[in-house]
Each structure stands twice: as structure tokens, then as C-alpha cells.
Design a protein around this motif. Structure first.
Motif, PDB file in Angstrom:
ATOM      1  N   GLU A 194       0.522  18.523   3.335  1.00 40.21           N
ATOM      2  CA  GLU A 194       1.798  17.980   3.782  1.00 40.21           C
ATOM      3  C   GLU A 194       2.930  18.397   2.847  1.00 40.21           C
ATOM      4  O   GLU A 194       4.056  18.661   3.297  1.00 40.21           O
ATOM      5  CB  GLU A 194       1.733  16.455   3.878  1.00 40.21           C
ATOM      6  CG  GLU A 194       3.010  15.854   4.461  1.00 40.21           C
ATOM      7  CD  GLU A 194       2.927  14.364   4.678  1.00 40.21           C
ATOM      8  OE1 GLU A 194       3.988  13.709   4.652  1.00 40.21           O
ATOM      9  OE2 GLU A 194       1.797  13.847   4.866  1.00 40.21           O
ATOM     10  N   GLU A 252      10.627   5.654  -3.324  1.00 40.27           N
ATOM     11  CA  GLU A 252       9.343   5.109  -2.886  1.00 40.27           C
ATOM     12  C   GLU A 252       8.202   5.865  -3.550  1.00 40.27           C
ATOM     13  O   GLU A 252       8.190   7.108  -3.578  1.00 40.27           O
ATOM     14  CB  GLU A 252       9.231   5.197  -1.369  1.00 40.27           C
ATOM     15  CG  GLU A 252      10.298   4.376  -0.649  1.00 40.27           C
ATOM     16  CD  GLU A 252      10.184   4.465   0.856  1.00 40.27           C
ATOM     17  OE1 GLU A 252       9.081   4.821   1.348  1.00 40.27           O
ATOM     18  OE2 GLU A 252      11.183   4.194   1.539  1.00 40.27           O
ATOM     19  N   ALA A 274       0.833  -1.194   0.000  1.00 38.57           N
ATOM     20  CA  ALA A 274       0.000   0.000   0.000  1.00 38.57           C
ATOM     21  C   ALA A 274       0.874   1.251   0.000  1.00 38.57           C
ATOM     22  O   ALA A 274       1.839   1.355   0.755  1.00 38.57           O
ATOM     23  CB  ALA A 274      -0.900  -0.008   1.233  1.00 38.57           C
ATOM     24  N   ARG A 275       0.522   2.172  -0.857  1.00 37.75           N
ATOM     25  CA  ARG A 275       1.282   3.408  -0.939  1.00 37.75           C
ATOM     26  C   ARG A 275       0.736   4.455   0.020  1.00 37.75           C
ATOM     27  O   ARG A 275      -0.474   4.597   0.176  1.00 37.75           O
ATOM     28  CB  ARG A 275       1.244   3.963  -2.367  1.00 37.75           C
ATOM     29  CG  ARG A 275       1.923   3.078  -3.390  1.00 37.75           C
ATOM     30  CD  ARG A 275       1.766   3.657  -4.782  1.00 37.75           C
ATOM     31  NE  ARG A 275       2.474   2.857  -5.773  1.00 37.75           N
ATOM     32  CZ  ARG A 275       2.468   3.091  -7.076  1.00 37.75           C
ATOM     33  NH1 ARG A 275       1.773   4.121  -7.549  1.00 37.75           N
ATOM     34  NH2 ARG A 275       3.144   2.323  -7.914  1.00 37.75           N
ATOM     35  N   ARG A 276       1.610   5.165   0.652  1.00 36.40           N
ATOM     36  CA  ARG A 276       1.195   6.253   1.525  1.00 36.40           C
ATOM     37  C   ARG A 276       0.717   7.434   0.677  1.00 36.40           C
ATOM     38  O   ARG A 276       1.229   7.669  -0.420  1.00 36.40           O
ATOM     39  CB  ARG A 276       2.349   6.694   2.410  1.00 36.40           C
ATOM     40  CG  ARG A 276       1.950   7.774   3.418  1.00 36.40           C
ATOM     41  CD  ARG A 276       3.044   8.043   4.430  1.00 36.40           C
ATOM     42  NE  ARG A 276       2.622   9.092   5.322  1.00 36.40           N
ATOM     43  CZ  ARG A 276       2.805  10.393   5.120  1.00 36.40           C
ATOM     44  NH1 ARG A 276       3.460  10.786   4.045  1.00 36.40           N
ATOM     45  NH2 ARG A 276       2.365  11.290   5.980  1.00 36.40           N
ATOM     46  N   HIS A 277      -0.262   8.179   1.193  1.00 38.57           N
ATOM     47  CA  HIS A 277      -0.753   9.361   0.500  1.00 38.57           C
ATOM     48  C   HIS A 277      -0.113  10.602   1.100  1.00 38.57           C
ATOM     49  O   HIS A 277      -0.066  10.767   2.330  1.00 38.57           O
ATOM     50  CB  HIS A 277      -2.277   9.466   0.625  1.00 38.57           C
ATOM     51  CG  HIS A 277      -2.847  10.638  -0.111  1.00 38.57           C
ATOM     52  ND1 HIS A 277      -3.007  10.658  -1.480  1.00 38.57           N
ATOM     53  CD2 HIS A 277      -3.270  11.852   0.338  1.00 38.57           C
ATOM     54  CE1 HIS A 277      -3.518  11.819  -1.849  1.00 38.57           C
ATOM     55  NE2 HIS A 277      -3.687  12.561  -0.763  1.00 38.57           N
ATOM     56  N   ILE A 278       0.406  11.460   0.242  1.00 39.98           N
ATOM     57  CA  ILE A 278       0.951  12.749   0.677  1.00 39.98           C
ATOM     58  C   ILE A 278       0.157  13.834  -0.034  1.00 39.98           C
ATOM     59  O   ILE A 278       0.302  14.031  -1.244  1.00 39.98           O
ATOM     60  CB  ILE A 278       2.454  12.870   0.362  1.00 39.98           C
ATOM     61  CG1 ILE A 278       3.240  11.788   1.111  1.00 39.98           C
ATOM     62  CG2 ILE A 278       2.963  14.260   0.740  1.00 39.98           C
ATOM     63  CD1 ILE A 278       4.741  11.859   0.900  1.00 39.98           C
ATOM     64  N   ALA A 299       9.026   8.509   3.073  1.00 40.92           N
ATOM     65  CA  ALA A 299       7.584   8.541   2.835  1.00 40.92           C
ATOM     66  C   ALA A 299       6.785   8.789   4.106  1.00 40.92           C
ATOM     67  O   ALA A 299       5.583   9.051   4.042  1.00 40.92           O
ATOM     68  CB  ALA A 299       7.127   7.226   2.205  1.00 40.92           C
ATOM     69  N   GLY A 300       7.427   8.724   5.268  1.00 38.39           N
ATOM     70  CA  GLY A 300       6.715   8.924   6.515  1.00 38.39           C
ATOM     71  C   GLY A 300       6.366  10.372   6.760  1.00 38.39           C
ATOM     72  O   GLY A 300       6.827  11.277   6.048  1.00 38.39           O
ATOM     73  N   PRO A 301       5.541  10.636   7.772  1.00 40.95           N
ATOM     74  CA  PRO A 301       5.180  12.017   8.115  1.00 40.95           C
ATOM     75  C   PRO A 301       6.425  12.817   8.479  1.00 40.95           C
ATOM     76  O   PRO A 301       7.433  12.259   8.912  1.00 40.95           O
ATOM     77  CB  PRO A 301       4.250  11.853   9.327  1.00 40.95           C
ATOM     78  CG  PRO A 301       3.776  10.440   9.261  1.00 40.95           C
ATOM     79  CD  PRO A 301       4.896   9.659   8.657  1.00 40.95           C
ATOM     80  N   VAL A 334       4.396   7.224  -3.842  1.00 41.13           N
ATOM     81  CA  VAL A 334       3.301   7.653  -2.977  1.00 41.13           C
ATOM     82  C   VAL A 334       2.176   8.160  -3.869  1.00 41.13           C
ATOM     83  O   VAL A 334       2.392   8.463  -5.040  1.00 41.13           O
ATOM     84  CB  VAL A 334       3.747   8.768  -2.007  1.00 41.13           C
ATOM     85  CG1 VAL A 334       4.852   8.271  -1.076  1.00 41.13           C
ATOM     86  CG2 VAL A 334       4.203  10.012  -2.763  1.00 41.13           C
ATOM     87  N   THR A 335       0.989   8.252  -3.308  1.00 37.63           N
ATOM     88  CA  THR A 335      -0.118   8.835  -4.068  1.00 37.63           C
ATOM     89  C   THR A 335      -0.241  10.307  -3.714  1.00 37.63           C
ATOM     90  O   THR A 335       0.080  10.733  -2.602  1.00 37.63           O
ATOM     91  CB  THR A 335      -1.439   8.119  -3.779  1.00 37.63           C
ATOM     92  OG1 THR A 335      -1.735   8.194  -2.375  1.00 37.63           O
ATOM     93  CG2 THR A 335      -1.360   6.656  -4.196  1.00 37.63           C
TER      94      THR A 335
END
Length: 397
Positions: A13, A263, A5-9, A280-282, A265-266
Motif C-alpha cells: 500500500e 494518526e 486500534a491502529r490501521r496497518h499500512i 489512514a484509510g485505503p 498506523v502500524t
């Protein structure tokens, strides 16, 4: 380039990352020009004043902008003005020059030298062996002088003054001197760089200097390193952003993304962006306060992405860009472009808000404070962007 699963940014952000990584929030401002250039990877240098204005917007003590930037460029040489991405002049951290040269310069350099030789041959000018001899003589003279203008070098190597016809029979035909074309080729080949200007920090007339020595790197490895650095400053970015900023082919961009294990991300709107591995993290830090900034024409933040809707409303582009896509001076509030600014002939800094969504009295007061801050260090110097935009021309009249 990312599994599962891709993280959304989202846009909010992305704006928070921009505020911190581009040293625009007051709490994130830099202490020296080298820190600004390192954070942004590259400062647009085709308009000389952009370098200083971009640095000044991000320094904690803006009053030191000119003196400290001059020191970094011409004394300590921690920054270097040279050709880079898309055959454009930038200011880079000196430690990055080898990466830029190998990743973006070599292909352009080969093309430029071949074009020069072709143009000279078409005009009946001397051959490649003659040009190589002139080149070696000119570089030796430049090394002896330290820094020199083209005319000064021509005193040591008179063949630099020789002329040849260019594009004979075409509407853009003209006459070129060997010095103007050869020094440009040597610049993209990484053999010479811009030195001190002949005038003030707004001058576009530069001396030349021998380029600082740097190792010859593998092109693919250099592309991977440049992309890793840029994603650290500007990620997430789409493939279109990366292709546009670097000037590479899509194949080269994808190869570099794979090499650094970028990585995916969406993004808002359903697009795919890329960040550096592990990024990719916050954000580990947050912006503590809303922020305002007056950024110059061609600022690397305003010009950093091809897809700009997350920080620039499409309806503002007509006022803030010229017909070639060059951005003019912009006013920012909390991660969005909300207007533009200019300097009048009497030195006054004037600005106008074009997008008032979420922009109230706090924002106007913050923008006014930034205008005062800019006026304070620019002083009596008059700054006119090299590429004029509709709003800038209107405000400066």
C-alpha cells in the motif's frame, strides 16, 4: 495521534500511495512543474540537474521539461530555489517559502550569522555594524539589478570583495571573501534566493535575486503546516523519517505531530508510522498499471525517507549510494528500486537491473521505454551527477 486500534499500512500500500502521490505512475503524471513540486513538497536543488530530471520523470509531456521548468523558476516564479531542511538547497512552491523559512530556516540562519561574525572577529575583520552596512548596500544593489552574480554586486559594493582568513592554523584553513559568506547567510535568512544560472540547466553557477516577499509566521505553526504537507505526500512515515527529513529535534517533530492530530498506523515489521489526520484509510484511487521510472540522483522520492527497506533492498545501497548517503540515479519498477542508470559520454542512457525479484520482460520493456523517453528530451545535454556513486560511475565509463 490516533486512538483505539491502529490501521496497518503495509509495503504494497505504501508503494501504491507513492506511485500516485509522487506522480510516478503514467496515469498520475503532472501537466506542469508547479504540480510536481506541490505534490512532492520540495525538489532537491543542490545538484541543479536533479530539479529538471525529477520534473521530467513526472510530466505527462516530458519534451516540455526544460522550457516549462525555466518558466516556473525564472519567469512566473511559481517555484523558488532556496535553503531549506537540513541546510540544503531545495526548490519549493513559492507559496510554501514562508512556511519553510519559519519552520526550518530561522534556527539555521541565526547560527550561520553568528558563525560568520565569529570567524570575522577571529581574523580581525570589521565588526557587525560594518557587516550590516555592507549587507544593506548589497541588497539595495541587488534590488536595482534584479539579478546579479557576486562579482557583479561587488562592482556596486566593493567591500564585498574584502577577504578574511578562516580557521587559521588548522588543516582546512583558507581565505574567504565577504561576498561568499554573506550571500550564503542572506540565503538561509530568506533575504535572497538563487536566480538564473550563468549556463544551461545543468549549471551550478547561479545569479542571486532578492527573495519574494512573504509573511513572518510563527515557528511552531509553520512546523505543523510543513509536516502536514509532507505527510500528505509521503505518509506514513516514522519519527526517525520525520526527524531526518526536517532536521528538527524529536521534541519539535512530536509537537508538530500532535498539533496536526496525525494518526498513528502500524507498518510492516511492527514499527509505528504517522499519516495526516483523516488519511489512514485505503487509497481512494488505485494504480491501474505497473510502472517504471528512471529517477535522478538525489530524487526526492528516493531520498524521502530514512527507513527505506520497503522500497529499497539493503543489499543495493552499496552500489546506489555514495559514502555520504547521497543516492545516485535509480531504476524503479512498480514501487521498488530495482537498479540504476547513467549517461555515457556519447549521450546514451544505459541502465542495469540489480534486483530481479518479480522483474520480467514487461518490466524490462517498460524501463527501456523510460530510457528512450529520457533520452528524447535530454537530447545532446550531458548530465553528470554532482555526487558520483559506484554503479553510476561504472555504467557511464
Amino acid at each position: 495521534m490516533g486512538d483505539g486500534a491502529r490501521r496497518h499500512i503495509g509495503a504494497d500500500e505504501r508503494r501504491a500511495r507513492l506511485a500516485l502521490r509522487h506522480r510516478l505512475a503514467p496515469s498520475a503524471r503532472a501537466e506542469a512543474p508547479e504540480e510536481v513540486a506541490d505534490a512532492l513538497v520540495a525538489l532537491h536543488g543542490s545538484d541543479p540537474s536533479t530539479v529538471y530530471l525529477a520534473v521530467g520523470a513526472r510530466l505527462a509531456d516530458a519534451s516540455m521539461t526544460v522550457a516549462e521548468t525555466d518558466r516556473a523558476l525564472y519567469e512566473d516564479r511559481g517555484l523558488v530555489r532556496m535553503h531549506g531542511m537540513r541546510h540544503t538547497v531545495f526548490v519549493f512552491p513559492t507559496a510554501l517559502t514562508a512556511v519553510v523559512h519559519a519552520s526550518t530556516g530561522l534556527t539555521v540562519a541565526a547560527r550561520e550569522r553568528a558563525k560568520l561574525l565569529k570567524d570575522m572577529a577571529a581574523a580581525g575583520a570589521p565588526d557587525a555594524a560594518w557587516l550590516k552596512d555592507v549587507e544593506e548596500s548589497a541588497l539595495a544593489a541587488l534590488a536595482r539589478r534584479g539579478q546579479a552574480t557576486a562579482s557583479e554586486l561587488a562592482r556596486d559594493e566593493p567591500r564585498l570583495k574584502e577577504q578574511f582568513a578562516y580557521a587559521a592554523g588548522k588543516r582546512y584553513e583558507g581565505v574567504h571573501t565577504v561576498s561568499s559568506r554573506l550571500l550564503r547567510v542572506l540565503g538561509v535568512e530568506g533575504k535572497v534566493v538563487r536566480g538564473r544560472p550563468l549556463g544551461s540547466w545543468t549549471s551550478s553557477q547561479f545569479r542571486w535575486a532578492v527573495a519574494p516577499p512573504h509573511p513572518e509566521l510563527d515557528a511552531s505553526e509553520a512546523q505543523a503546516e510543513l509536516l502536514r504537507r509532507w505527510l500528505g505526500a509521503c505518509g506514513p512515515a516514522t519519527e526517525a523519517d520525520l526527524k531526518w527529513w526536517t532536521g528538527w529535534t524529536v521534541t519539535a517533530v512530536r509537537r508538530a505531530l500532535a498539533a496536526i492530530r496525525a494518526e498513528a498506523v502500524t507498518l510492516d515489521g511492527g514499527g509505528t508510522g504517522y499519516v495526516a489526520e483523516g488519511d489512514a484509510g485505503p487509497p481512494t484511487a488505485s494504480v491501474r498499471e505497473p510502472w517504471a521510472a528512471l529517477l535522478p540522483a538525489l530524487d526526492p522520492t528516493a531520498m524521502g525517507w530514512q527507513e527505506r527497506d520497503w522500497y529499497l533492498a539493503p543489499e543495493l545501497r552499496g552500489a546506489l549510494f555514495d559514502r555520504s548517503g547521497n543516492v545516485g540515479p535509480t531504476v524503479w519498477w512498480d514501487g521498488r528500486v530495482v537498479g540504476g542508470w547513467a549517461q555515457r559520454p556519447d549521450g546514451e542512457i544505459v541502465w542495469r537491473l540489480l534486483d530481479r525479484e518479480g522483474v520480467g520482460r514487461e518490466a524490462e520493456a517498460a524501463v527501456a521505454a523510460e530510457a528512450d523517453r529520457l533520452r528524447g528530451w535530454v537530447g545532446t545535454t550531458r548530465v553528470t551527477p554532482r555526487f558520483r556513486t559506484p554503479l553510476e560511475k561504472e555504467l557511464s565509463a
